[in-house]
Design a protein around this motif. Structure first.
Motif, PDB file in Angstrom:
ATOM      1  N   SER A 128      10.834   4.605  -4.063  1.00 33.43           N
ATOM      2  CA  SER A 128      10.162   5.829  -3.629  1.00 33.43           C
ATOM      3  C   SER A 128       8.723   5.843  -4.130  1.00 33.43           C
ATOM      4  O   SER A 128       8.374   5.148  -5.089  1.00 33.43           O
ATOM      5  CB  SER A 128      10.898   7.071  -4.143  1.00 33.43           C
ATOM      6  N   SER A 129       7.897   6.633  -3.473  1.00 32.37           N
ATOM      7  CA  SER A 129       6.496   6.771  -3.821  1.00 32.37           C
ATOM      8  C   SER A 129       6.103   8.235  -3.666  1.00 32.37           C
ATOM      9  O   SER A 129       6.069   8.769  -2.561  1.00 32.37           O
ATOM     10  CB  SER A 129       5.639   5.890  -2.904  1.00 32.37           C
ATOM     11  N   LEU A 175       4.127  -2.322   3.899  1.00 30.89           N
ATOM     12  CA  LEU A 175       5.139  -3.152   3.255  1.00 30.89           C
ATOM     13  C   LEU A 175       4.966  -4.603   3.684  1.00 30.89           C
ATOM     14  O   LEU A 175       4.569  -4.881   4.816  1.00 30.89           O
ATOM     15  CB  LEU A 175       6.548  -2.691   3.636  1.00 30.89           C
ATOM     16  N   ASP A 198      -4.385   4.585  -9.584  1.00 34.14           N
ATOM     17  CA  ASP A 198      -4.354   3.132  -9.401  1.00 34.14           C
ATOM     18  C   ASP A 198      -4.998   2.379 -10.556  1.00 34.14           C
ATOM     19  O   ASP A 198      -5.098   1.145 -10.521  1.00 34.14           O
ATOM     20  CB  ASP A 198      -5.001   2.730  -8.075  1.00 34.14           C
ATOM     21  N   GLU A 206      -1.331   9.371   5.765  1.00 37.05           N
ATOM     22  CA  GLU A 206      -1.244   8.536   4.572  1.00 37.05           C
ATOM     23  C   GLU A 206      -0.541   7.235   4.939  1.00 37.05           C
ATOM     24  O   GLU A 206       0.617   7.243   5.345  1.00 37.05           O
ATOM     25  CB  GLU A 206      -0.466   9.253   3.459  1.00 37.05           C
ATOM     26  N   GLN A 231      -4.166   5.018  -5.019  1.00 39.45           N
ATOM     27  CA  GLN A 231      -2.756   4.839  -4.724  1.00 39.45           C
ATOM     28  C   GLN A 231      -1.857   5.207  -5.907  1.00 39.45           C
ATOM     29  O   GLN A 231      -2.141   4.855  -7.043  1.00 39.45           O
ATOM     30  CB  GLN A 231      -2.480   3.393  -4.321  1.00 39.45           C
ATOM     31  N   GLU A 282       0.852  -1.196   0.000  1.00 38.47           N
ATOM     32  CA  GLU A 282       0.000   0.000   0.000  1.00 38.47           C
ATOM     33  C   GLU A 282       0.880   1.235   0.000  1.00 38.47           C
ATOM     34  O   GLU A 282       1.826   1.333   0.774  1.00 38.47           O
ATOM     35  CB  GLU A 282      -0.917  -0.011   1.223  1.00 38.47           C
ATOM     36  N   THR A 283       0.562   2.155  -0.877  1.00 39.14           N
ATOM     37  CA  THR A 283       1.296   3.414  -0.951  1.00 39.14           C
ATOM     38  C   THR A 283       0.334   4.568  -0.721  1.00 39.14           C
ATOM     39  O   THR A 283      -0.885   4.383  -0.749  1.00 39.14           O
ATOM     40  CB  THR A 283       1.971   3.579  -2.322  1.00 39.14           C
ATOM     41  N   GLY A 335       1.317   4.250  -6.102  1.00 38.68           N
ATOM     42  CA  GLY A 335       2.229   3.156  -6.378  1.00 38.68           C
ATOM     43  C   GLY A 335       3.689   3.528  -6.167  1.00 38.68           C
ATOM     44  O   GLY A 335       4.020   4.605  -5.678  1.00 38.68           O
ATOM     45  N   ILE A 336       4.564   2.619  -6.544  1.00 34.09           N
ATOM     46  CA  ILE A 336       6.003   2.880  -6.493  1.00 34.09           C
ATOM     47  C   ILE A 336       6.366   3.678  -7.737  1.00 34.09           C
ATOM     48  O   ILE A 336       6.121   3.240  -8.856  1.00 34.09           O
ATOM     49  CB  ILE A 336       6.797   1.573  -6.423  1.00 34.09           C
ATOM     50  N   THR A 337       6.961   4.830  -7.543  1.00 39.33           N
ATOM     51  CA  THR A 337       7.237   5.728  -8.673  1.00 39.33           C
ATOM     52  C   THR A 337       8.725   5.853  -8.990  1.00 39.33           C
ATOM     53  O   THR A 337       9.103   6.620  -9.864  1.00 39.33           O
ATOM     54  CB  THR A 337       6.655   7.124  -8.392  1.00 39.33           C
ATOM     55  N   ILE A 353       1.406   3.650   4.594  1.00 35.02           N
ATOM     56  CA  ILE A 353       2.335   2.931   3.735  1.00 35.02           C
ATOM     57  C   ILE A 353       2.478   1.537   4.323  1.00 35.02           C
ATOM     58  O   ILE A 353       2.783   1.379   5.504  1.00 35.02           O
ATOM     59  CB  ILE A 353       3.703   3.637   3.664  1.00 35.02           C
TER      60      ILE A 353
END
Length: 433
Positions: free
Chosen positions: A335-336, A351, A14, A347, A286, A2-3, A288-290, A349
């Protein structure tokens, strides 16, 4: 797992919208800064969120499709076709009836605007005063409904104001039949047919935590969804199992229980009912991973300047190429970003660190999948079910009756009526006591 989410950028981060709307292309990044938010030397760079006029905020390379991706859509204010299978499962997303539709005249008016906005050139329009309504209005949009901020089918928020004859008379002199409600909301196509209809005003008039609900529904569905807006954005709230009230517990008789409507706890700091807002992780748009990067282990992050960290690690859309990575000992950075974070805003996060040993074998001794993938599937399943797990049944009420050298025990059937949402969500029988 989850981001953070971004519910204000006009982008379906998303990628879960059931609409067949347009996708973000590289052309939509024209005029954007290529390296983001400024540091102390602000004269060198513009802010990442400085708008290039297309209405989108912080659009970047992560939103553009590459390889086998399909890309993400954006909020254009036009109701393109909805996935029919999605509509069967989520009838709440059916379009508002009687909305005005895009016409050839609207397409012609937008043609000269860089982003094909309607009304065009809102920066120079005294009524729009910079407010962007529809974007990328093209021929393939003709006949589709668009947002007018009017409750055309009469099911809008209770106690919302209604359109008066005075408003209609004022709109009659405008080429787009507009009426400006406030600095953020403009009504469109306000005609005699609009008399008495409710309209959006940006106020929670019925005090349920949601603003202007059921107005323009089914347009830009599940784009910019949020977990604090009082709305069941993804339509998964079930009145048969989730109508348990603000405390999130069945049979307590609290506010919102058994009223046939989803009750969000977000405005009250309470859990609220399942599958809405704070209890529904899928309502986060979300990002996501950016970005992802490998750095040699000898390179310490605390030795880098803020400028180096931003440029090398945080700009959305930068990823390392495994083919160019030489053998060695590395640290992996992900990073996100970018997402808004207001004072007091939270917010999450999440993992999942997954460890497994060896393959998973089928009954014939053949490798079915690697154990790590099996573990990952379970972790993803848990996340998709809002971190709910299988629950023990309700405790029955036990009664002991003394007899002649014996005790007789009686208990009720409360446990047998237990319904397990988690088991049902993963395809099992929820009434499996």
């Amino acid at each position: 797992m989850e981001t953070p989410g971004n519910a204000v950028d006009r982008i379906d981060n998303d990628g879960d919208s059931p609409e067949t709307g347009p996708k973000i292309t590289s052309e939509m990044l024209v005029g954007k800064s290529d390296d983001g938010i400024p540091r102390n030397d602000s004269s060198r760079r513009t802010r990442w969120d400085s708008n290039n006029g297309n209405g989108l905020i912080d659009e970047n390379k992560t939103h553009i499709a590459f390889q086998d991706q399909v890309g993400v859509s954006y909020r254009d204010g036009i109701g393109q076709s909805l996935n029919p299978n999605f509509l069967i499962e989520h009838p709440r997303f059916r379009r508002e009836e009687n909305n005005p539709v895009v016409t050839q005249e609207m397409v012609n008016a937008s043609a000269g605007d860089q982003w094909k906005r309607w009304p065009p050139n809102p920066e120079g329009d005294q009524v729009q005063n910079g407010i962007i309504n529809l974007i990328m209005v093209e021929n393939d949009d003709i006949g589709f409904p668009f947002k007018d901020f009017i409750d055309n089918d009469g099911n809008g928020e209770e106690d919302n104001p209604t359109i008066t004859q005075q408003m209609i008379d004022q709109a009659a002199s405008d080429s787009y039949k507009r009426f400006k409600v406030n600095d953020k909301i403009i009504l469109y196509n306000v005609t005699q047919l609009s008399l008495g209809m409710k309209y959006a005003d940006g106020i929670d008039n019925d005090g349920n935590g949601a603003i202007d609900e059921n107005i323009d529904e089914g347009i830009d569905a599940m784009i910019d969804e949020a977990r604090n807006d009082g709305i069941d954005n993804d339509g998964d709230w079930d009145p048969l199992t989730d109508d348990v009230g603000l405390d999130g517990v069945a049979d307590t008789g609290d506010e919102g229980e058994d009223d046939g409507k989803p009750t969000s706890g977000a405005p009250f700091g309470l859990p609220g009912e399942p599958n809405i807002d704070v209890t529904d992780v899928s309502e986060t748009d979300q990002i996501g991973i950016t970005g992802s990067f490998y750095e040699p282990s000898s390179s310490w992050i605390d030795s880098k300047t803020d400028d180096e960290i931003w440029t090398n690690f945080l700009i959305p859309g930068n990823y390392f190429d495994p083919a160019l990575t030489q053998e060695g000992d590395y640290n992996l950075y992900v990073s996100s970003g970018i997402f808004p974070l207001q004072p007091g805003q939270i917010e999450p996060i999440s993992l999942a660190v997954i460890l497994a040993n060896g393959p998973v074998l089928d009954p014939n001794g053949q490798i079915r999948k690697q154990a790590v993938l099996e573990k990952r599937l379970r972790a993803q399943e848990t996340y998709n079910n809002d971190y709910q797990f299988a629950n023990a049944p309700y405790t029955p009420k036990l009664t002991a009756i003394a007899g002649d050298n014996k005790v007789t025990l009686y208990w009720d059937d409360e446990a047998e009526s237990t319904f397990d949402d988690y088991v049902a969500n993963i395809g099992g029988n929820g009434n499996a006591f």
